[in-house]
Motif scaffolding. Structure first.
Motif, mmCIF file in Angstrom:
data_model
loop_
_atom_site.group_PDB
_atom_site.id
_atom_site.type_symbol
_atom_site.label_atom_id
_atom_site.label_comp_id
_atom_site.label_asym_id
_atom_site.label_seq_id
_atom_site.Cartn_x
_atom_site.Cartn_y
_atom_site.Cartn_z
ATOM 1 N N VAL A 230 12.846 -33.381 -14.675
ATOM 2 C CA VAL A 230 12.898 -33.905 -13.313
ATOM 3 C C VAL A 230 14.336 -34.211 -12.892
ATOM 4 O O VAL A 230 14.754 -33.914 -11.782
ATOM 5 N N GLY A 231 15.104 -34.802 -13.839
ATOM 6 C CA GLY A 231 16.494 -35.145 -13.517
ATOM 7 C C GLY A 231 17.279 -33.899 -13.145
ATOM 8 O O GLY A 231 17.952 -33.857 -12.111
ATOM 9 N N ASP A 232 17.158 -32.850 -13.989
ATOM 10 C CA ASP A 232 17.837 -31.572 -13.702
ATOM 11 C C ASP A 232 17.440 -31.064 -12.328
ATOM 12 O O ASP A 232 18.266 -30.560 -11.572
ATOM 13 N N VAL A 234 16.394 -32.654 -9.668
ATOM 14 C CA VAL A 234 16.994 -33.390 -8.549
ATOM 15 C C VAL A 234 18.475 -33.041 -8.426
ATOM 16 O O VAL A 234 18.996 -32.848 -7.327
ATOM 17 N N ILE A 235 19.150 -32.913 -9.574
ATOM 18 C CA ILE A 235 20.581 -32.580 -9.534
ATOM 19 C C ILE A 235 20.779 -31.171 -8.976
ATOM 20 O O ILE A 235 21.637 -30.936 -8.117
ATOM 21 N N VAL A 369 11.634 -30.736 7.858
ATOM 22 C CA VAL A 369 11.644 -31.745 6.795
ATOM 23 C C VAL A 369 13.077 -31.870 6.286
ATOM 24 O O VAL A 369 13.836 -30.903 6.301
ATOM 25 N N ALA A 370 13.465 -33.092 5.858
ATOM 26 C CA ALA A 370 14.812 -33.297 5.326
ATOM 27 C C ALA A 370 15.084 -32.232 4.255
ATOM 28 O O ALA A 370 14.341 -32.157 3.280
ATOM 29 N N LEU A 372 17.140 -31.764 1.789
ATOM 30 C CA LEU A 372 17.299 -32.174 0.398
ATOM 31 C C LEU A 372 15.943 -32.501 -0.227
ATOM 32 O O LEU A 372 15.635 -32.086 -1.345
ATOM 33 N N LEU A 373 15.103 -33.217 0.524
ATOM 34 C CA LEU A 373 13.802 -33.624 -0.006
ATOM 35 C C LEU A 373 12.913 -32.407 -0.239
ATOM 36 O O LEU A 373 12.253 -32.294 -1.285
ATOM 37 N N ALA A 374 12.913 -31.462 0.707
ATOM 38 C CA ALA A 374 12.082 -30.270 0.555
ATOM 39 C C ALA A 374 12.516 -29.466 -0.673
ATOM 40 O O ALA A 374 11.680 -28.996 -1.459
ATOM 41 N N GLU A 376 14.146 -30.632 -3.270
ATOM 42 C CA GLU A 376 13.827 -31.400 -4.482
ATOM 43 C C GLU A 376 12.391 -31.173 -4.917
ATOM 44 O O GLU A 376 12.117 -30.931 -6.093
ATOM 45 N N ALA A 377 11.478 -31.272 -3.946
ATOM 46 C CA ALA A 377 10.067 -31.072 -4.295
ATOM 47 C C ALA A 377 9.872 -29.682 -4.890
ATOM 48 O O ALA A 377 9.081 -29.499 -5.822
ATOM 49 N N VAL A 380 11.492 -29.528 -8.472
ATOM 50 C CA VAL A 380 10.644 -30.297 -9.382
ATOM 51 C C VAL A 380 9.436 -29.463 -9.790
ATOM 52 O O VAL A 380 9.037 -29.442 -10.953
ATOM 53 N N ALA A 381 8.868 -28.734 -8.828
ATOM 54 C CA ALA A 381 7.707 -27.912 -9.150
ATOM 55 C C ALA A 381 8.079 -26.734 -10.041
ATOM 56 O O ALA A 381 7.229 -26.162 -10.721
ATOM 57 N N ARG A 383 10.136 -26.888 -12.631
ATOM 58 C CA ARG A 383 10.499 -27.289 -13.998
ATOM 59 C C ARG A 383 9.411 -26.845 -14.968
ATOM 60 O O ARG A 383 8.249 -26.671 -14.562
ATOM 61 N N ALA B 265 15.765 -40.700 -10.346
ATOM 62 C CA ALA B 265 15.775 -39.464 -11.131
ATOM 63 C C ALA B 265 17.180 -39.166 -11.635
ATOM 64 O O ALA B 265 17.366 -38.737 -12.787
ATOM 65 N N ALA B 269 18.436 -39.000 -15.466
ATOM 66 C CA ALA B 269 19.046 -37.780 -15.993
ATOM 67 C C ALA B 269 20.403 -38.063 -16.625
ATOM 68 O O ALA B 269 20.855 -37.329 -17.507
ATOM 69 N N ASP B 314 6.818 -36.375 4.118
ATOM 70 C CA ASP B 314 7.849 -36.105 5.114
ATOM 71 C C ASP B 314 7.400 -34.983 6.046
ATOM 72 O O ASP B 314 7.605 -35.032 7.254
#
Lengths: 386, 340
Positions: A230-232, A234-235, A369-370, A372-374, A376-377, A380-381, A383, B265, B269, B314
């Motif tokens: 998850v961390g990867d 988001v980064i 949609v923002a 960055l958020l789109a 990220e989702a 994340v999916a 991974r 997150a 990380a 969102d």
């Protein structure tokens, strides 16, 4: 011997139809609608057809005069060929009325007066109504050539007055041949670029010639194998958005500055230097321009992200092809190892879920949609999941 | 120990004495963005001028108030020129931050040649407009009064001062309860303190504050996010409803949730990574500390679910759903459920 059709890549059927129209008067008609997916070379085909009508297609007519005429058509400077291309969202009634007037003129030196409309999908209904009569019954020596992504994009009343020519997605081999011929690139590199661009000629050219574009694409595809948690995710999403933003502002900055200078000049305020403040009404106009530019910049960021997502989709398409054992050519020939690794580490269901996540993210981006958020989702999916 | 976050922190404080120590001077400049303190400084100076005039036993004080935005050239000279009866003059120029050009010119001219028996009060509400005049005033060493916004950490002190000025006492718990309930706007806080002073007797306790202002909470997206990642579903939902009922649109609520989860997150990380510090670039130390504490009770899988739920919300608040309110509430429930 070169022919005007050389640049119309991988479209033998469409070229055959157009050639017959040039050589056989009974196959000719006064209005044509050229459709095809983005990057298939609609406008190139339209110009080639125009050149062939004006000066033959290079097969039989080989005089210097004809060569010269063809070259002028391709450059857009021939007096009897009128090309309409717009970067606005619609073609207005006023522009269409001009076209109608031009269509009435007899050609000056060529056998035909040709009018090419490159973005016929941007003719709105009101403009179309002004055009109907001119397209239906033009003077005997006038030809209309309209281009659009698909027939559905053109208003019915126009569509029904034209003869259709459909372009297909050109095969990667044909695009690679074009790159080799035009830019003298190594054949293997050209093929890789053509496949990676999924036969979009403009994209393939930029991938083949521009190392930076290639590196950017590689970096996007790395996400598929680099994201381990998850961390990867988001980064990686943060990086993706950052790169898209940087790229957008780099390509926009110059244009923005030119536009601002032009506006200042037209307002007579371009010599207000040395910290002299502008009058309030001028400032409002400048602010409005800057707001428009900001909106355009935002749009460019979203477009850049969308391109990255299309690239990722092509990667998972390859993964799925490997997983189900299909023997189609891989889009991402340069990333075979990564494709195989991801294919081995997941199953087809997961791959489909991932492509779905990418498609959802694209829809969300289009829905404001923002970003960055789109993204990220989406990452994340992507991974690895047990 | 709440660190100084989200408070309207300013890079450099404005020079000058606080409003309750403002003294009369031929020219007084009141600067700062906090409207309540500025108003108080202006009225305190007017009161002082009246007192001084009556102590003098001279003719009645004449107070003139001018809006700087409507100022017309020459007005200041007309007002301040000596009258037949030699009355003392008190001139207030309000809204100096939106002054007309004529106003700037006249004030500069007046600064070079001030009139006797006149007190001139200038109220500048922040911003860069009129910087030239302000600089000239400061250089001429006129009396300065500063009205900077009160940061959150100084608000309890502000409340205590309000009570002690009215010669009343308030218990420390009462102060904390009052700041929690109405602390975001200084004007509201001062009005609440005034009401408690006039409606109660004796020492004000937190029970009394609760009787007047109980049930009021200041709901922001950040508080909603804090409650949601802490696993407090009821508290988070109350805050969501409260925030929306008091006019916060759903979009910033979702953005606050997304920001919170993103920080968590990233901090997760950064652990056990070679270049952990690079990941945390752009985050303030308190954000990192806070996220470390928030991460207790969270698994990576839970975070993934929460981020996806937030992205879906969102999209929903931006048109995919017919009920944006419900979308936010569902996102909060999903986030709490994702916490193991």
């Amino acid at each position: 011997m070169t022919s005007v059709w050389d640049d119309v890549v991988g479209q033998p059927d469409a070229v055959a139809v157009l050639r017959r129209a040039v050589t056989d008067p009974s196959s000719m008609t006064h209005a044509w609608l050229v459709t095809g997916p983005p990057g298939s070379g609609r406008s190139v085909a339209a110009r080639a057809f125009a050149a062939a009508l004006v000066a033959g297609d290079g097969g039989r007519w080989t005089s210097e005069v004809a060569d010269n005429a063809r070259a002028r058509v391709m450059r857009g400077t021939h007096p009897d060929v009128h090309v309409v291309a717009t970067d606005k969202t619609v073609i207005t009634v006023a522009e269409v009325r001009d076209l109608v007037t031009i269509a009435q003129r007899t050609p000056g030196e060529a056998p035909w007066r040709v009018i090419v409309v490159e973005d016929a999908d941007r003719i709105v209904e009101r403009s179309a109504n002004a055009l109907l009569k001119a397209i239906e019954e033009p003077p005997p020596r006038t030809v209309w050539i309209l281009c659009a992504p698909s027939e559905q994009d053109v208003i019915t009343t126009i569509r029904s007055r034209c003869r259709h020519v459909t372009l297909r997605v050109p095969p990667a081999d044909a695009v690679a041949d074009l790159l080799v011929r035009r830019h003298g690139i190594d054949r293997d590199d050209a093929l890789v670029a053509a496949r990676a661009a999924q036969s979009h000629i403009g994209l393939a050219t930029s991938l083949a010639l521009n190392a930076e574009a290639r590196a950017r694409r590689d970096r996007v595809l790395e996400i598929a194998s680099r994201v381990r948690g998850v961390g990867d995710a988001v980064i990686a999403a943060g990086e993706l958005v950052e790169v898209a933003t940087a790229q957008a502002s780099a390509s926009m900055a110059e244009r923005d500055a030119v536009e601002k200078a032009a506006l200042l000049r037209s307002l007579g305020a371009d010599n207000a230097e040395g910290g002299k403040t502008l009058p309030a009404n001028v400032r409002t106009q400048i602010r409005q321009l800057e707001d428009d530019q900001k909106r355009r910049g935002k749009r460019a960021v979203v477009d850049g992200l969308d391109r990255a997502m299309t690239d990722l989709l092509s990667f998972y398409r390859d993964v799925l092809a490997v997983q189900v054992g299909s023997d189609v050519d891989l889009v991402n020939a340069a990333q075979v190892a990564d494709v195989r690794a991801v294919a081995a580490a997941s199953d087809p269901q997961q791959t489909l879920r991932r492509t779905e996540a990418i498609a959802t993210a694209r829809t969300r981006l289009a829905g404001n949609v923002a970003p960055l958020l789109a993204v990220e989702a989406m990452t994340v999916a992507l991974r690895p999941q047990g | 120990m709440p660190p100084a976050r989200r408070s309207a922190s300013r890079s450099t404080p404005t020079a000058g004495v606080p409003w309750d120590r403002a003294e009369l001077a031929p020219i007084v400049l009141i600067r700062g963005t906090e409207g309540l303190l500025g108003d108080r400084a202006v009225s305190r100076l007017a009161r002082l001028a009246r007192e001084a005039a009556s102590a003098d036993g001279s003719a009645e004080l004449e107070v003139t108030t001018v809006e700087a935005a409507q100022y017309e050239g020459g007005r200041l000279a007309v007002i301040t020129s000596p009258s037949l009866f030699a009355e003392p003059q008190h001139v207030e120029i309000l809204g100096f931050e939106s002054m007309t050009d004529a106003c700037a010119t006249d004030v500069l001219a007046y600064l070079a040649d001030p009139a006797p028996d006149v007190t001139l009060v200038l109220r500048h509400g922040g911003g860069v407009r009129g910087k030239k005049v302000l600089d000239a005033l400061v250089a001429a060493k006129v009396a300065l009064v500063a009205c900077d916004p009160v940061p959150d950490r100084d608000k309890p002190g502000f409340v205590s001062a309000e009570f002690s000025r009215a010669r009343r006492k308030i218990a420390p718990e009462g102060v904390a309860a009052l700041v929690d309930a109405v602390g975001s706007d200084l004007r509201e806080l001062a009005a609440a303190a005034q009401q408690l002073i006039s409606d109660t007797t004796g020492v004000v306790t937190d029970q009394e504050v609760d009787r007047y202002y109980g049930g009021r909470v200041e709901a922001t997206g950040f508080k909603v996010a804090d409650a949601a990642v802490a696993g407090d579903v009821a508290g988070a939902l109350v805050l969501v409803r409260h925030a929306m009922a008091s006019g916060t649109p759903p979009v910033p609520l979702v953005a606050a949730l997304a920001l919170k989860l993103r920080t968590m997150a990233k901090v997760a990380a950064s652990r056990g990574r070679d270049h952990g510090a690079d990941v945390l670039k752009g985050l303030a130390p308190w954000q990192v500390d806070r996220a470390r504490r928030d991460l207790q009770g969270w698994t990576p899988e839970g975070l993934a679910t929460a981020i996806m739920a937030t992205a879906a919300a969102d999209a929903e608040v931006k048109g995919e759903s017919r009920s944006p309110e419900f979308a936010v509430e569902r996102a909060v429930r999903r986030i709490v459920a994702a916490r193991s």
